[in-house]
Design an enzyme around this catalytic site. Structure first.
Site, short mmCIF file in Angstrom:
data_model
loop_
_atom_site.label_atom_id
_atom_site.label_comp_id
_atom_site.label_asym_id
_atom_site.label_seq_id
_atom_site.Cartn_x
_atom_site.Cartn_y
_atom_site.Cartn_z
N ARG A 289 2.44 -0.52 8.97
CA ARG A 289 1.43 0.24 8.06
C ARG A 289 0.02 0.01 8.87
O ARG A 289 -0.15 -0.98 8.97
CB ARG A 289 1.37 -0.30 6.74
CG ARG A 289 0.51 0.57 5.81
CD ARG A 289 0.68 0.32 4.42
NE ARG A 289 -0.13 -0.92 4.05
CZ ARG A 289 -0.52 -1.13 2.75
NH1 ARG A 289 -0.05 -0.41 1.59
NH2 ARG A 289 -0.97 -2.34 2.48
N THR B 63 -5.73 3.25 7.87
CA THR B 63 -5.48 4.64 7.48
C THR B 63 -4.23 4.40 6.38
O THR B 63 -4.05 5.60 5.72
CB THR B 63 -5.16 5.56 8.61
OG1 THR B 63 -3.70 4.90 9.30
CG2 THR B 63 -6.08 5.57 9.88
N ASP C 121 1.80 -10.30 1.34
CA ASP C 121 2.30 -9.61 2.55
C ASP C 121 3.77 -10.22 2.67
O ASP C 121 4.08 -11.17 3.28
CB ASP C 121 1.66 -9.84 3.68
CG ASP C 121 1.48 -9.04 4.74
OD1 ASP C 121 3.12 -8.92 5.12
OD2 ASP C 121 1.02 -8.41 5.26
N ASP D 246 4.72 -11.06 6.44
CA ASP D 246 4.07 -12.14 6.83
C ASP D 246 4.62 -13.70 5.89
O ASP D 246 4.93 -14.62 6.79
CB ASP D 246 2.38 -12.47 6.64
CG ASP D 246 1.75 -11.56 7.62
OD1 ASP D 246 2.44 -11.24 8.62
OD2 ASP D 246 0.55 -11.27 7.31
#
Ligand code: PRP
Ligand code: URA
Length: 212
Positions: free
Chosen positions: A107, A111, A204, A207
């Protein structure tokens, strides 16, 4: 027409809720996060697979004949890199004969567009294919839609999405593009924050899975 609500299954099992709670905890270290994610993946995919097609089959036990079943779907697991890898690990324990096609999506954080960086799919898939797209986080839905579209374009009718946590925005986005996709998740959270992270979510997922 099937209501889109009927296509979303939130798994309420105590072990699912407990495992998700451990995953949400910011103090859970990466090594434990990964193990928990594999477990949660296994629970959710097990639930998502309740609709696999069975065919009656006879089997011989050491004592005599018994009636059983065989699975007749051509099952494909499609983990979305990177975070989907841990989900796939749990799923593969359940059904080692499933084919695994990895989908590399990242991702773009400015944007929010899903950028494809890897997809190695065959030219054709059997008509009885049933695809399980595995992505722990359904946030804006951009990544899920991009992954689903790869298989929808090939004519696959039975596409399921398995996620740990889903935002209402992501569910809406998936069903606006693919109204028949079934979603299995451990929770539907409040929504997205200004960075399009799920609130409260678990942070996340990529991560935290890989300690990056
Ligand atoms: C995360 C997550 C999903 C995606 C969800 O991946 O694993 O794939 O974001 O967001 P969306 O619904 O708004 O598209 P990310 O791009 O961070 O890659 P990673 O798994 O490699 O960390
Ligand atoms: N990707 C993640 O890993 N977490 C979120 O909350 C949103 C996107």
């Amino acid at each position: 027409m099937v209501s889109t609500k009927a296509l979303v299954k939130v798994v309420e099992h105590p072990l699912v809720k407990y495992t998700l709670t451990r995953l949400r905890d910011y103090q859970t270290p990466s090594s434990e996060f990964r193990q928990l994610a594999i477990e949660l993946g296994r629970f959710l995919v097990y639930e998502a697979m309740t609709e696999l097609t069975q065919r009656a089959a006879k089997v011989e036990t050491p004592i005599g004949p018994a009636q059983g079943t065989v699975l007749s779907d051509y099952v494909i697991l499609a983990p979305v890199l990177r975070a989907g890898l841990v989900l796939a690990e749990g799923a593969q324990h359940l059904l080692p004969s499933a084919r695994v096609y990895h989908v590399g999506l990242r991702r773009d954080e400015s944007t929010l567009e899903a950028i494809s960086y890897y997809a190695r799919l065959p030219e054709n898939l059997p008509t009885e294919s049933r695809v399980f797209v595995l992505d722990p986080m359904l946030a804006t839905g951009g990544s899920a839609v991009a992954a689903i579209s790869l298989f929808a374009k090939m004519g696959v009718k039975e596409i399921h999405l398995v996620s740990f946590v889903a935002a209402p925005e992501g569910i809406k986005q998936v069903h606006s593009k693919y109204p028949t996709v079934k979603i299995t998740t451990a929770a539907i959270d409040q929504g997205l924050n200004e960075h399009a992270y799920i609130v409260p979510g678990l942070g996340d997922a990529g991560d935290r899975s890989f300690g990056t």
